[in-house]
Design an enzyme around this catalytic site. Sequence first.
Site, PDB file in Angstrom:
ATOM      1  N   ASP A 105       0.848  -1.196   0.000  1.00 52.90           N
ATOM      2  CA  ASP A 105       0.000   0.000   0.000  1.00 52.90           C
ATOM      3  C   ASP A 105       0.892   1.258   0.000  1.00 52.90           C
ATOM      4  O   ASP A 105       1.878   1.329   0.744  1.00 52.90           O
ATOM      5  CB  ASP A 105      -0.847  -0.059   1.290  1.00 52.90           C
ATOM      6  CG  ASP A 105      -1.926   1.006   1.338  1.00 52.90           C
ATOM      7  OD1 ASP A 105      -2.402   1.424   0.265  1.00 52.90           O
ATOM      8  OD2 ASP A 105      -2.309   1.401   2.463  1.00 52.90           O
ATOM      9  N   HIS A 149      -7.754   9.399   5.025  1.00 57.07           N
ATOM     10  CA  HIS A 149      -7.160   8.410   5.923  1.00 57.07           C
ATOM     11  C   HIS A 149      -7.322   8.857   7.367  1.00 57.07           C
ATOM     12  O   HIS A 149      -7.315  10.042   7.660  1.00 57.07           O
ATOM     13  CB  HIS A 149      -5.655   8.282   5.645  1.00 57.07           C
ATOM     14  CG  HIS A 149      -5.340   7.730   4.289  1.00 57.07           C
ATOM     15  ND1 HIS A 149      -4.689   8.445   3.323  1.00 57.07           N
ATOM     16  CD2 HIS A 149      -5.586   6.516   3.756  1.00 57.07           C
ATOM     17  CE1 HIS A 149      -4.530   7.692   2.247  1.00 57.07           C
ATOM     18  NE2 HIS A 149      -5.079   6.520   2.472  1.00 57.07           N
TER      19      HIS A 149
HETATM   20  P1  13P Z   1      -8.197   4.150   7.244  1.00 59.81           P
HETATM   21  O1  13P Z   1      -7.020   4.011   8.183  1.00 59.81           O
HETATM   22  O2  13P Z   1      -8.819   5.503   7.327  1.00 59.81           O
HETATM   23  O3  13P Z   1      -9.165   3.054   7.403  1.00 59.81           O
HETATM   24  O4  13P Z   1      -7.586   4.077   5.763  1.00 59.81           O
HETATM   25  C1  13P Z   1      -6.734   3.044   5.421  1.00 59.81           C
HETATM   26  C2  13P Z   1      -6.147   3.313   4.071  1.00 59.81           C
HETATM   27  O5  13P Z   1      -6.746   3.939   3.231  1.00 59.81           O
HETATM   28  C3  13P Z   1      -4.809   2.752   3.786  1.00 59.81           C
HETATM   29  O6  13P Z   1      -4.367   3.062   2.494  1.00 59.81           O
END
Ligand code: 13P
Length: 284
Positions: free
Chosen positions: A81, A182
């Site tokens: 990610d 996020h």
């Molecule tokens: P959250 O932590 O807001 O759930 O988002 C996770 C995310 O988008 C990681 O790329």
Amino acid sequence: MLVTMKTILKYAEAHHSAIGAFNVTTLEGILGTLEAAEELKQPVILQFAQVHESLIPVSVLGPIMVMLAEQASVPVCVHLDHGEDLDYIKKAMDMGFTSVMYDGSVLDFEKNVANTCMAVEIASAYGVSVEAEIGSMGREEFGSVGAEGEAVASLYTDPDEAKEFVERTGVDALACSFGTVHGLYLTEPKLDFDIISAIREKAQIPVVMHGGSGVSPEDFRRCIQRGVRKINYYTYAAKAGGQAVREQCAAEEDIVYFHDVATWGKEAMKADVREAMKVFASEF
Ligand code: 13P
């Protein structure tokens, strides 16, 4: 069984559902996520964000993610990610990750296209899928509140730009900005569902939602109806784990051993992830 993002996205498309992509930073996070997926018989994406390297190196957690994905009874994609540089992305692929995200969203459009093309070229030699991003969703993946705490409309993904980006890069999935951020929300998120439809229509690509924590079940379903096929989710699961540990420690009168703490955290994260998976899937 370890599968690519392409396989998982095909499944999501056929089922008109979205697949949860859960960030992991601990062994307990990995185990809780995989147990939830196996219990619900759902495909899942286990992902590691480059920004979490300071919590635990990908060289430690990555091989465990790949090994446990291979042993799982459901399809599991192991995804990087928010990969910020090509060397790091290559490192993940060398480790056996089956999907990577190249995040050039802070760069100007042309530079983002050029770097994403390089990521796609490297990944194709490995048979690995690529997600990229245009628009901006804030850069916090640590569960903290982003600077402004809500999305900035001017940074929402432009569907025409998305079309050009997808045509020029050949990515498999596109992370788009339509109102999620996020981390924790200060105010209730207001999502622009029409952006999702327009991106799907023009760019013909599975849309990825980042910042899943704090979105209501109704809004998740609306987004899925419009074409979101991967939902990134971390903060609320991590928060659920922390909260459970806090409560159990406060209630405990005897010695608290670390293995108890790890188990309480894992079970709470698993329960949170399980609920999210049920909302994202079409059959519950
Ligand atoms: P959250 O932590 O807001 O759930 O988002 C996770 C995310 O988008 C990681 O790329």
